[in-house]
Design an enzyme around this catalytic site. Structure first.
Site: not given
Ligand code: ARG
Length: 457
Positions: A20, A153, A274, A280, A287
């Protein structure tokens, strides 16, 4: 970090699916702050020696300085921001680094970090909304008397003032801010010390870490604390609601800026040209605000579905909580800034708005109301008489107040020349002076209250 019971390392797939760090490195400031609060508490409680606590705190400061200067390194073997920081700390200060994780788990650590991050996101959204409110109330004050068609409307309904229309969005922003305040109050409990799921046997002081991190109190149930992401959902629900409001405002600007309407000239700084059509000027920012609402609502849906059906306590699914929140927060900041700039910088073409209000038989209700008040006619009958007058005016291509009195009297003899005073758009808006109505005097009162609430006076 956890290799003790393993004979082999993880496969390439395992490392990649598990990592992560590519996104949770955004939590580094919160992670360092929470670790510093934790180690200060461990030192104060005598769980680690004062010497080790000081070495760990100094080491964490150095890691933070490195992150600040060079960014957070992304090594998938270290999985996440927590292990990345602890591993660098160990390189810097040696074995004492291993004492930082006493009486703590990544489960309470990430829950704490993420709450801190979301709390800042809430504060940032609130500041963006406040800036938008200032722009809205400023422009509303300038246009308390500017007449435009009000729609239902998207058909011309009754004349309103532009100030009144803008203040409608002020009210939405006020509700949004109150939702954020609710979310912040519920969020503001500290999970740190819940450890993996059951609490810890070490004599920790949870009040101390909670207060050091600006939380009102510690969470009360360790199982809930490590597996709760309501705070992120509360934020995303508020963000989704804000995005819906901003997309409605954006849509108004898109319609108003179109040539047949011509109610507004958008700031050049928030428009694009544009590559093929030289004439334009496109409302791309508006948007994209309209479009980004889809992504923000999608973020909410994503996290709701991630959390659905998860048993207590922590499961790795919950690592997927961060990307939707980060994405929504980034988009929301942009959308708020874009709409604030658009409101503050738009040139409202009040003559065209007024002309449009005069064109669409917007004062037909005023004629009916006049028949009720001046001639004592029941409203349903007055509605019918007025319909006949509109039909006649339409067949001649003229406004209601351009019909000769004799023609009006041919429709209903009880009409007299005083009716013309009621048929102008100015008389129409001035008459709607009920509390919260569109009359300029009401708009000015609401502007004054709003300015007071924002501390602008
Ligand atoms: N990177 C993990 C998360 O964001 C941290 C917690 C990990 N915990 C574990 N029991 N593996 O959730």
């Amino acid at each position: 970090m956890w290799g003790g019971r393993f004979a082999e390392g993880p496969s390439a797939i395992m490392r990649e699916i598990n990592a992560s760090i590519p996104f949770d490195k955004a939590l580094w400031r919160q992670d360092i702050a929470a670790s510093k609060a934790h180690v200060a508490m461990l030192g104060a409680q005598g769980i680690v020696s004062a010497e080790d606590a000081a070495a760990i705190a100094a080491g964490l400061d150095q890691v933070a300085a490195e992150y600040e200067a060079h960014g957070v390194p992304e090594n998938w073997d270290l999985e996440d921001i927590h292990m990345t920081t602890e591993s660098r700390l160990a390189e810097l200060i040696g074995p004492a680094a291993g004492r930082l994780h006493t009486a703590r788990s990544r489960n309470d650590q990430v829950a704490t970090d993420f709450r801190l991050w979301v709390r800042d996101a809430i504060d940032q959204a609130d500041a963006g909304l406040e800036a938008l409110q200032v722009a809205l109330v400023t422009r509303a004050g300038e246009h308390a008397d500017s007449i435009m068609p009000g729609f239902t409307h998207l058909q011309t309904a009754q004349p309103v003032t532009l100030g009144h229309h803008l203040l409608a969005y002020f009210e939405m922003a006020a509700r949004d801010r109150s939702r954020l305040a609710d979310a912040r109050a519920r969020l503001n409990q500290c999970p740190l010390g819940s450890a993996a799921l059951a609490g810890t046997g070490f004599p920790i002081d949870r009040q101390a870490t909670a207060h050091a991190l600006g939380f009102a109190e510690p969470t009360r149930n360790s199982l809930d604390a490590v597996s709760d992401r309501d705070f992120a959902l509360d934020y995303l629900m508020a963000a989704a609601q804000i995005a819906l409001h901003l997309s409605r405002l954006a849509e108004e600007f898109i319609i108003w800026a179109s040539q047949p309407f011509g109610f507004v000239t958008l700031p050049d700084a928030l428009s694009t040209g544009s590559s093929i059509m030289p004439q334009k000027k496109n409302p791309d920012a508006a948007e994209l605000v309209r479009g980004h609402a889809g992504r923000i609502v999608g973020s909410l849906t994503s996290l709701m579905i991630t959390m659905k059906g998860l048993p207590l306590a922590y499961s790795k699914d919950m690592q997927d909580d961060k990307p939707p929140v980060f994405e929504a927060a980034g988009l929301l900041t942009l959308c708020l800034a874009a709409m604030e700039g658009m409101v503050a910088g738009a040139t409202f073409r009040t003559q065209r708005m007024r002309a449009a209000a005069e064109l669409g038989y917007a004062t037909a209700t005023d004629l009916a109301d006049w028949l009720v008040r001046q001639a004592g006619i029941p409203f349903r009958e007055a509605h019918h008489i007025t319909g006949a007058a509109v039909k006649l005016a339409e067949s001649r291509g003229v406004a209601l107040d351009a019909l000769p009195l004799a023609d009006l009297q041919a429709i209903d003899a009880r009409i007299d020349e005083r009716v013309f005073a009621a048929l102008s758009v100015d008389a129409s808006v001035a008459s709607r002076a009920s509390y919260g109505g569109t009359a300029p005097e009401q708009v000015r009162l609401r502007v004054a209250e709003a300015r007071g609430a924002l501390g602008l006076e």
